[in-house]
Design an enzyme around this catalytic site. Structure first.
Site, PDB file in Angstrom:
ATOM      1  N   GLU A  12      66.912  65.772  -3.085  1.00 24.14           N
ATOM      2  CA  GLU A  12      65.621  66.750  -3.198  1.00 24.14           C
ATOM      3  C   GLU A  12      64.449  66.315  -2.655  1.00 24.14           C
ATOM      4  OE1 GLU A  12      67.331  69.828  -6.731  1.00 24.14           O
ATOM      5  OE2 GLU A  12      65.975  68.071  -7.338  1.00 24.14           O
ATOM      6  N   ASP A 217      73.731  77.541  -4.901  1.00 25.58           N
ATOM      7  CA  ASP A 217      75.173  78.278  -5.439  1.00 25.58           C
ATOM      8  C   ASP A 217      74.544  79.453  -6.181  1.00 25.58           C
ATOM      9  OD1 ASP A 217      73.956  76.124  -7.579  1.00 25.58           O
ATOM     10  OD2 ASP A 217      74.417  77.616  -8.744  1.00 25.58           O
TER      11      ASP A 217
HETATM   12  N1  SAH Z   1      76.910  68.624 -10.208  1.00 24.21           N
HETATM   13  C1  SAH Z   1      75.582  67.708 -10.165  1.00 24.21           C
HETATM   14  C2  SAH Z   1      74.967  68.510 -11.329  1.00 24.21           C
HETATM   15  C3  SAH Z   1      73.702  68.713 -10.860  1.00 24.21           C
HETATM   16  S1  SAH Z   1      72.796  69.480 -12.195  1.00 24.21           S
HETATM   17  C4  SAH Z   1      75.718  66.360 -10.052  1.00 24.21           C
HETATM   18  O1  SAH Z   1      76.918  65.742 -10.185  1.00 24.21           O
HETATM   19  O2  SAH Z   1      74.843  65.537 -10.130  1.00 24.21           O
HETATM   20  C5  SAH Z   1      72.309  70.699 -11.458  1.00 24.21           C
HETATM   21  C6  SAH Z   1      70.772  70.288 -10.763  1.00 24.21           C
HETATM   22  O3  SAH Z   1      70.496  71.594  -9.665  1.00 24.21           O
HETATM   23  C7  SAH Z   1      69.634  70.493 -11.774  1.00 24.21           C
HETATM   24  O4  SAH Z   1      68.484  69.705 -11.595  1.00 24.21           O
HETATM   25  C8  SAH Z   1      69.172  71.956 -11.748  1.00 24.21           C
HETATM   26  O5  SAH Z   1      67.784  72.189 -11.809  1.00 24.21           O
HETATM   27  C9  SAH Z   1      69.519  72.421 -10.496  1.00 24.21           C
HETATM   28  N2  SAH Z   1      70.897  73.624 -10.485  1.00 24.21           N
HETATM   29  C10 SAH Z   1      71.287  73.993  -9.368  1.00 24.21           C
HETATM   30  N3  SAH Z   1      72.128  75.062  -9.676  1.00 24.21           N
HETATM   31  C11 SAH Z   1      71.972  75.387 -10.956  1.00 24.21           C
HETATM   32  C12 SAH Z   1      72.740  76.079 -11.798  1.00 24.21           C
HETATM   33  N4  SAH Z   1      73.801  77.081 -11.392  1.00 24.21           N
HETATM   34  N5  SAH Z   1      72.470  75.922 -13.151  1.00 24.21           N
HETATM   35  C13 SAH Z   1      71.512  75.067 -13.665  1.00 24.21           C
HETATM   36  N6  SAH Z   1      70.801  74.427 -12.805  1.00 24.21           N
HETATM   37  C14 SAH Z   1      71.155  74.237 -11.531  1.00 24.21           C
END
Ligand code: SAH
Length: 249
Positions: A12, A217
């Site tokens: 990001e 998403d």
């Molecule tokens: N699967 C990812 C997890 C990232 S967590 C990994 O393997 O690294 C998701 C990050 O994006 C968080 O920092 C949050 O702020 C943001 N985010 C994006 N989509 C989200 C969702 N559906 N729910 C919660 N946070 C989300």
């Protein structure tokens, strides 16, 4: 202005550290803070990592140790509204901690000490950020996102929205989860995991702040599938271009 720029994930903030003139890196509390000039602005860039405590810690250190006067958070979020699509941009007007519940001692969502549930972003900073986001959609996107990527993620008519973002220590993607949040908070546009924590810290310390999120998403069962691919190929170039426009504005 001395601007603190926070993101949760390295992607990001991709390219930002390299864009800093005369960078100086200092490590504190397990995080690297890079100070220097970013397109004429005195800036401090840092990755908070994921979650509210991580974000709150980072924001407080930025203010207390690195003496920033303003903070912006840039990252990705899940959509919580049928009109908010993948590839759209949401600039927060206010933020709420959707997982905070000290009822019946306090009303649902209310943060004791502050007496607030919704934390408002700074109007001027958010206006400038929304301007940068809109400029990017109109003039930048086509230059930094390949036609194939536009097709893959259906980024044909991305839009910028302004309104409520909710944060909590959960990745929202289980069946029914986002529907439930939207039912409780009808104005909700997007969900993420850090913004409202930064908002509370900035409120308590009297620091103007803004939050901008690219929708990665739909916060549903497919949310995790293409997540990192999207973050790398779409959210990264979005953030870099928008921040550049913001700093130069
Ligand atoms: N699967 C990812 C997890 C990232 S967590 C990994 O393997 O690294 C998701 C990050 O994006 C968080 O920092 C949050 O702020 C943001 N985010 C994006 N989509 C989200 C969702 N559906 N729910 C919660 N946070 C989300």
């Amino acid at each position: 202005m001395r601007l603190g720029i926070i993101s949760a994930l390295a992607e990001e903030q991709h390219g930002l550290i390299e864009a800093i003139e005369g960078p100086c890196k200092r490590t504190h509390g397990m995080r690297d803070y890079t100070t220097g000039k970013l397109w004429e602005i005195d800036a401090v860039c840092v990755l908070s990592r994921i979650g509210k405590v991580a974000a709150a810690m980072t924001a407080a250190i930025l203010v207390e140790k690195f003496e920033v006067t303003h903070i912006v958070f840039t990252g990705v979020a899940g959509s919580a509204d049928a009109d908010v699509n993948v590839g759209d941009i949401v600039v927060a007007e206010s933020l709420i901690q959707h997982d905070f519940d000290a009822s019946p001692l306090f009303p649902r969502y209310q943060i004791p000490l502050t007496g607030l549930s919704h934390f408002e972003t700074d109007v001027k900073l958010s206006e400038r950020m929304a301007g940068a986001g809109q400029q990017f959609i109109e003039h930048g996107l086509a230059n930094v996102i390949s036609p194939e990527t536009v097709q893959t993620f259906k980024l044909n008519n991305p839009r910028l929205h302004r309104g409520l973002i909710a944060s909590g220590d959960q990745f929202i993607g289980k069946p029914g989860q986002v529907t439930q949040l939207k039912a409780a908070l009808p104005a909700l546009l997007a969900v993420e995991m850090e913004g409202a924590a930064v908002a509370q810290v900035c409120f308590e310390l009297g620091i103007p702040f803004a939050v901008i999120r690219t929708i990665s998403d739909k916060a549903n069962e497919d949310a995790a599938t293409d997540f990192m691919h999207f973050v790398k190929t779409v959210a990264s170039p979005y953030a870099f271009d928008i921040l550049q426009r913001f700093c130069r504005a």
